[in-house]
Scaffold this motif. Structure first.
Motif, PDB file in Angstrom:
ATOM      1  N   GLY A   1      30.027 -11.587   1.342  1.00 54.27           N
ATOM      2  CA  GLY A   1      29.515 -11.662   2.700  1.00 54.27           C
ATOM      3  C   GLY A   1      29.657 -10.354   3.459  1.00 54.27           C
ATOM      4  O   GLY A   1      30.384  -9.441   3.067  1.00 54.27           O
ATOM      5  N   ALA A   2      28.988 -10.289   4.599  1.00 49.01           N
ATOM      6  CA  ALA A   2      28.978  -9.065   5.395  1.00 49.01           C
ATOM      7  C   ALA A   2      30.239  -8.909   6.234  1.00 49.01           C
ATOM      8  O   ALA A   2      30.623  -7.796   6.570  1.00 49.01           O
ATOM      9  CB  ALA A   2      27.746  -9.051   6.308  1.00 49.01           C
ATOM     10  N   ASP A   3      30.911 -10.021   6.572  1.00 48.98           N
ATOM     11  CA  ASP A   3      32.071  -9.980   7.459  1.00 48.98           C
ATOM     12  C   ASP A   3      33.311 -10.396   6.688  1.00 48.98           C
ATOM     13  O   ASP A   3      33.515 -11.571   6.373  1.00 48.98           O
ATOM     14  CB  ASP A   3      31.844 -10.905   8.653  1.00 48.98           C
ATOM     15  N   ALA A   4      34.178  -9.442   6.397  1.00 50.39           N
ATOM     16  CA  ALA A   4      35.364  -9.723   5.581  1.00 50.39           C
ATOM     17  C   ALA A   4      36.316 -10.688   6.280  1.00 50.39           C
ATOM     18  O   ALA A   4      36.971 -11.515   5.614  1.00 50.39           O
ATOM     19  CB  ALA A   4      36.092  -8.417   5.259  1.00 50.39           C
ATOM     20  N   GLU A   5      36.421 -10.618   7.592  1.00 50.92           N
ATOM     21  CA  GLU A   5      37.375 -11.485   8.288  1.00 50.92           C
ATOM     22  C   GLU A   5      36.875 -12.926   8.355  1.00 50.92           C
ATOM     23  O   GLU A   5      37.665 -13.867   8.272  1.00 50.92           O
ATOM     24  CB  GLU A   5      37.658 -10.930   9.686  1.00 50.92           C
ATOM     25  N   VAL A   6      35.575 -13.093   8.504  1.00 51.69           N
ATOM     26  CA  VAL A   6      35.015 -14.449   8.444  1.00 51.69           C
ATOM     27  C   VAL A   6      35.278 -15.044   7.060  1.00 51.69           C
ATOM     28  O   VAL A   6      35.688 -16.212   6.927  1.00 51.69           O
ATOM     29  CB  VAL A   6      33.506 -14.421   8.748  1.00 51.69           C
ATOM     30  N   GLU A   7      35.065 -14.244   6.035  1.00 51.57           N
ATOM     31  CA  GLU A   7      35.323 -14.730   4.673  1.00 51.57           C
ATOM     32  C   GLU A   7      36.808 -15.008   4.453  1.00 51.57           C
ATOM     33  O   GLU A   7      37.178 -15.941   3.739  1.00 51.57           O
ATOM     34  CB  GLU A   7      34.831 -13.704   3.653  1.00 51.57           C
ATOM     35  N   ALA A   8      37.675 -14.204   5.050  1.00 48.86           N
ATOM     36  CA  ALA A   8      39.112 -14.409   4.893  1.00 48.86           C
ATOM     37  C   ALA A   8      39.535 -15.772   5.439  1.00 48.86           C
ATOM     38  O   ALA A   8      40.327 -16.498   4.809  1.00 48.86           O
ATOM     39  CB  ALA A   8      39.876 -13.288   5.591  1.00 48.86           C
ATOM     40  N   ARG A   9      39.016 -16.138   6.607  1.00 48.49           N
ATOM     41  CA  ARG A   9      39.374 -17.441   7.183  1.00 48.49           C
ATOM     42  C   ARG A   9      38.877 -18.576   6.296  1.00 48.49           C
ATOM     43  O   ARG A   9      39.603 -19.561   6.063  1.00 48.49           O
ATOM     44  CB  ARG A   9      38.796 -17.553   8.592  1.00 48.49           C
ATOM     45  N   ALA A  10      37.649 -18.450   5.786  1.00 46.39           N
ATOM     46  CA  ALA A  10      37.115 -19.490   4.902  1.00 46.39           C
ATOM     47  C   ALA A  10      37.917 -19.570   3.606  1.00 46.39           C
ATOM     48  O   ALA A  10      38.180 -20.662   3.078  1.00 46.39           O
ATOM     49  CB  ALA A  10      35.641 -19.210   4.602  1.00 46.39           C
ATOM     50  N   ALA A  11      38.331 -18.413   3.084  1.00 41.79           N
ATOM     51  CA  ALA A  11      39.098 -18.387   1.848  1.00 41.79           C
ATOM     52  C   ALA A  11      40.452 -19.068   2.026  1.00 41.79           C
ATOM     53  O   ALA A  11      40.919 -19.809   1.150  1.00 41.79           O
ATOM     54  CB  ALA A  11      39.272 -16.947   1.383  1.00 41.79           C
ATOM     55  N   ARG A  12      41.120 -18.812   3.162  1.00 41.03           N
ATOM     56  CA  ARG A  12      42.433 -19.435   3.424  1.00 41.03           C
ATOM     57  C   ARG A  12      42.296 -20.950   3.481  1.00 41.03           C
ATOM     58  O   ARG A  12      43.108 -21.691   2.905  1.00 41.03           O
ATOM     59  CB  ARG A  12      43.014 -18.886   4.732  1.00 41.03           C
ATOM     60  N   ASN A  13      41.279 -21.434   4.168  1.00 44.79           N
ATOM     61  CA  ASN A  13      41.064 -22.878   4.254  1.00 44.79           C
ATOM     62  C   ASN A  13      40.792 -23.475   2.875  1.00 44.79           C
ATOM     63  O   ASN A  13      41.315 -24.540   2.528  1.00 44.79           O
ATOM     64  CB  ASN A  13      39.910 -23.184   5.201  1.00 44.79           C
ATOM     65  N   ALA A  14      39.957 -22.789   2.077  1.00 42.07           N
ATOM     66  CA  ALA A  14      39.634 -23.295   0.742  1.00 42.07           C
ATOM     67  C   ALA A  14      40.863 -23.283  -0.168  1.00 42.07           C
ATOM     68  O   ALA A  14      41.077 -24.213  -0.959  1.00 42.07           O
ATOM     69  CB  ALA A  14      38.518 -22.445   0.132  1.00 42.07           C
ATOM     70  N   TRP A  15      41.681 -22.227  -0.068  1.00 40.52           N
ATOM     71  CA  TRP A  15      42.908 -22.131  -0.874  1.00 40.52           C
ATOM     72  C   TRP A  15      43.871 -23.268  -0.551  1.00 40.52           C
ATOM     73  O   TRP A  15      44.417 -23.926  -1.441  1.00 40.52           O
ATOM     74  CB  TRP A  15      43.550 -20.771  -0.609  1.00 40.52           C
ATOM     75  N   ASN A  16      44.054 -23.521   0.718  1.00 38.25           N
ATOM     76  CA  ASN A  16      44.957 -24.594   1.127  1.00 38.25           C
ATOM     77  C   ASN A  16      44.424 -25.961   0.683  1.00 38.25           C
ATOM     78  O   ASN A  16      45.171 -26.803   0.177  1.00 38.25           O
ATOM     79  CB  ASN A  16      45.152 -24.579   2.640  1.00 38.25           C
ATOM     80  N   ALA A  17      43.115 -26.178   0.859  1.00 34.56           N
ATOM     81  CA  ALA A  17      42.529 -27.463   0.497  1.00 34.56           C
ATOM     82  C   ALA A  17      42.591 -27.721  -1.001  1.00 34.56           C
ATOM     83  O   ALA A  17      42.697 -28.875  -1.439  1.00 34.56           O
ATOM     84  CB  ALA A  17      41.076 -27.515   0.983  1.00 34.56           C
ATOM     85  N   ALA A  18      42.540 -26.671  -1.795  1.00 26.38           N
ATOM     86  CA  ALA A  18      42.561 -26.824  -3.255  1.00 26.38           C
ATOM     87  C   ALA A  18      43.972 -26.859  -3.826  1.00 26.38           C
ATOM     88  O   ALA A  18      44.142 -26.938  -5.045  1.00 26.38           O
ATOM     89  CB  ALA A  18      41.780 -25.683  -3.894  1.00 26.38           C
ATOM     90  N   GLY A  19      44.985 -26.776  -2.970  1.00 23.98           N
ATOM     91  CA  GLY A  19      46.369 -26.843  -3.446  1.00 23.98           C
ATOM     92  C   GLY A  19      46.943 -25.515  -3.871  1.00 23.98           C
ATOM     93  O   GLY A  19      47.960 -25.476  -4.580  1.00 23.98           O
ATOM     94  N   GLY A  20      46.354 -24.416  -3.405  1.00 25.12           N
ATOM     95  CA  GLY A  20      46.833 -23.102  -3.799  1.00 25.12           C
ATOM     96  C   GLY A  20      48.294 -22.843  -3.484  1.00 25.12           C
ATOM     97  O   GLY A  20      49.024 -22.297  -4.322  1.00 25.12           O
ATOM     98  N   PRO A  21      48.784 -23.212  -2.275  1.00 29.25           N
ATOM     99  CA  PRO A  21      50.194 -22.948  -1.972  1.00 29.25           C
ATOM    100  C   PRO A  21      51.152 -23.607  -2.957  1.00 29.25           C
ATOM    101  O   PRO A  21      52.255 -23.101  -3.191  1.00 29.25           O
ATOM    102  CB  PRO A  21      50.358 -23.518  -0.561  1.00 29.25           C
ATOM    103  N   GLY A  22      50.744 -24.734  -3.563  1.00 30.86           N
ATOM    104  CA  GLY A  22      51.597 -25.427  -4.521  1.00 30.86           C
ATOM    105  C   GLY A  22      51.759 -24.708  -5.854  1.00 30.86           C
ATOM    106  O   GLY A  22      52.597 -25.101  -6.673  1.00 30.86           O
ATOM    107  N   LEU A  23      50.976 -23.653  -6.078  1.00 27.50           N
ATOM    108  CA  LEU A  23      51.109 -22.913  -7.335  1.00 27.50           C
ATOM    109  C   LEU A  23      52.373 -22.064  -7.373  1.00 27.50           C
ATOM    110  O   LEU A  23      52.791 -21.622  -8.454  1.00 27.50           O
ATOM    111  CB  LEU A  23      49.898 -21.987  -7.538  1.00 27.50           C
ATOM    112  N   GLY A  24      52.977 -21.812  -6.220  1.00 28.59           N
ATOM    113  CA  GLY A  24      54.123 -20.920  -6.191  1.00 28.59           C
ATOM    114  C   GLY A  24      53.686 -19.482  -6.385  1.00 28.59           C
ATOM    115  O   GLY A  24      52.586 -19.086  -6.005  1.00 28.59           O
ATOM    116  N   ALA A  25      54.538 -18.686  -7.014  1.00 31.72           N
ATOM    117  CA  ALA A  25      54.236 -17.270  -7.218  1.00 31.72           C
ATOM    118  C   ALA A  25      53.053 -17.107  -8.168  1.00 31.72           C
ATOM    119  O   ALA A  25      53.008 -17.720  -9.236  1.00 31.72           O
ATOM    120  CB  ALA A  25      55.454 -16.547  -7.774  1.00 31.72           C
TER     121      ALA A  25
END
Length: 581
Positions: free
Chosen positions: A381-405
């Motif tokens: 995408g053209a806006d890195a910060e817009v993509e960053a917010r979407a990426a954080r939401n997608a990571w959390n929704a997919a269980g990314g924080p539960g992966l640990g390190a």
């Protein structure tokens, strides 16, 4: 941050590498900056998988001023092993053989990849199992003994490929792709007619136009096989130039070979290893490839040089085992891709000297999806910060924080050169959460881990660095080999049968002049799947400079030496005045 010229030896991953091709098969590959792509010279679309025919005549050089000796530059340091084209694995050997020898067919412009005549003036494919080529009656071997200027015959071609089949049974450098040649059975069915039985291989013409597919004279093979420095006594080809030896500073010297199927506009060539911009400013070199941004700035300031961007040969990639958790969840991969927005990453790592790269690189021109198409997928995408917010939401929704390190391996030759670990890790921790950790490993270690499925398969890990060089201007074969569930990468990436297989099969089933649309469609499907085991990040750019008095093919990461016959010097150009003789 400057770019430095790097050479890496190939690190192989077992069976995938032997099978030929794929992204993880050459995690660490020679960072030789291979030459640019040929410009089209009266070419036509080639014969693909149907009843089609190739060009009916050898391309005629564009009328230009004749004569003179051009002084050009190799994109990398010379590293010669053998001058037997069927045994070498060194791209720099093409700086000699690519000018003294010929292929049956060749590639034209990488921005719109097509086949053009080489030794063959025309070809037809009456069915998928048969390819018939007509040898140019003007083609001649070197005038020196033992070839004595005799005509190139279909029997020479048959003998060459018969030897190729025998060599394919042994251990050859992976760059030779021996499995491809093993599918081709060549017969001479006339003095100048070659018939190839292809075993239904849709990529037969690609193989005949491949990097090392230079036809050799049977009587010259013993000398060619000798290792070491090139010698005029070793080389008896049918190309537009003949090698005359090494000059001061190790430069390669050539003179035009008159009377063959290609007539050079020049009297000769001198090919230098990469030097300094001062050599260009003094016009002791007629062109220069600026890997270092400081060199680019120096030459740009001169004002009279023609400046053209040139893609490097190896994209920056990551690979993941997607056959098991955690990376079988494509939402996690899309979140990682979105967090590392390509424009942001290019600026942070390479000072903007890189372009966003998908499964088909921008170096393949018409085969690549458009920027507008790519913008619909995370990371483009053209806006890195817009993509960053979407990426954080997608990571959390997919269980990314539960992966640990999450451990990311960076090749030791890539980091600390570009401070990649600090840049990438800091960005991922900022966008997705403070759980990413860096490790620096050799390419050999990374290759082994990738082959064993250790970037995934229960492990929260992947790697980030240069992938293998782009194999050829048409990316179609590489797409199929890399992403098909029945291809050589399937085990290493954990690929399973999916609708993507049908999109990839469509590429192989259409004529070559229709592959671009099918390849772009497959590339978008790969992005929709989260990368299908491979996230391609960027393709670096350098600046290519040429004095206006020298014309020639446009720069690209693919080999182009076969079109050096169309180069020309114009002594009437204003900038030519004062050029050292």
């Amino acid at each position: 941050m400057s770019q430095r010229r790097i050479t890496r030896r190939q690190a192989l991953i077992g069976g995938a590498a032997a099978a030929g091709a794929a992204v993880v098969s050459g995690v660490g590959v020679a960072k030789y900056r291979s030459g640019g792509s040929p410009a089209p010279v009266n070419s036509a679309s080639a014969s693909p998988a149907g009843t089609t025919a190739g060009p009916s005549a050898t391309p005629t050089p564009i009328p230009t001023p004749r004569g003179g000796v051009a002084r050009i530059v190799s994109p990398g340091r010379f590293n010669f092993d053998t001058f037997d084209a069927q045994r070498t694995g060194e791209p720099s050997v093409l700086e000699v053989l690519g000018r003294t020898h010929s292929r049956l067919v060749d590639w034209a412009d990488s921005a719109d990849p097509k086949f053009i005549p080489g030794l063959a003036t025309s070809w037809e494919r009456p069915d998928l199992a048969t390819l018939i080529l007509q040898i140019d009656p003007k083609a001649r071997w070197d005038a020196r003994a033992p070839t004595n200027g005799r005509a190139v015959t279909a029997d020479d071609v048959r003998a060459h490929f018969t030897r190729q089949l025998e060599l394919a049974k042994g251990k050859l450098p992976v760059g030779q792709r021996p499995a491809d040649f093993a599918k081709l059975h060549v017969a001479s069915t006339g003095i100048l007619t070659v018939t190839v039985r292809t075993e239904g291989d849709p990529w037969a013409l690609n193989t005949l136009a491949s990097r090392y597919a230079l036809v050799q004279a049977p009587e010259a093979l013993e000398a060619l096989a000798a290792a070491g420095e090139p010698s005029p006594e070793h080389l008896r080809g049918s190309g537009a130039f003949r090698f005359t030896g090494r000059g001061e500073g190790g430069r390669l010297q050539f003179e035009s070979a008159r009377g063959g199927h290609l007539l050079s506009n020049l009297d000769g060539l001198e090919v230098f290893e990469p030097g300094s911009p001062d050599e260009v400013l003094a016009r002791r070199l007629d062109e220069f490839l600026a890997h270092d941004r400081r060199d680019a700035a120096t030459l740009h300031a001169e004002g009279r040089l023609v400046e053209t961007p040139r893609y490097e040969d190896s994209p920056v990639i990551s690979s993941f085992f997607v056959g098991a958790p955690p990376w079988n969840n494509s939402a996690l991969l899309k979140a990682i891709s979105g967090a590392l927005n390509r424009k942001w990453l290019s600026d942070a790592l390479f000072g903007g000297r890189a372009d966003a790269c998908g499964p088909v690189s921008p170096a393949s021109g018409s085969f690549a999806p458009t920027q507008q198409q790519l913008a619909a997928y995370p990371g483009f995408g053209a806006d890195a910060e817009v993509e960053a917010r979407a990426a954080r939401n997608a990571w959390n929704a997919a269980g990314g924080p539960g992966l640990g390190a999450v451990i990311i391996d960076f090749p030791s030759i890539f980091d600390p050169l570009y401070s990649a670990s600090s840049v990438v890790i800091a960005r991922l921790n900022e966008v997705l959460g403070a759980q990413f950790r860096a490790a620096v490993e050799t390419y050999t270690t990374i290759s082994s881990k990738a082959a064993e499925g250790r970037y995934g398969n229960g492990r929260a890990a992947f790697w980030f660095g240069w992938g293998p060089p782009l194999p050829e201007p048409d990316p179609s074969r590489s797409l199929v080999e890399t992403y098909s569930s029945t291809g050589p990468n399937a085990a290493a990436l954990g690929l399973k049968a999916s609708p993507l297989d049908a999109r990839l099969a469509a590429i192989a089933s259409v004529p070559a002049n229709q592959r671009a649309a099918a390849a772009a469609d497959a590339a978008l499907a790969i992005l929709e799947a989260g990368g299908a085991g491979v996230i391609t990040w960027l393709l670096q750019r350098s600046e290519f400079f040429r004095w206006p008095y020298l014309s020639g093919s446009a720069p690209s990461p693919f080999w182009r030496q076969h079109l050096d016959y169309a180069r020309a010097l114009d002594p009437k150009a204003a900038t030519f005045d004062g050029r050292p003789g």
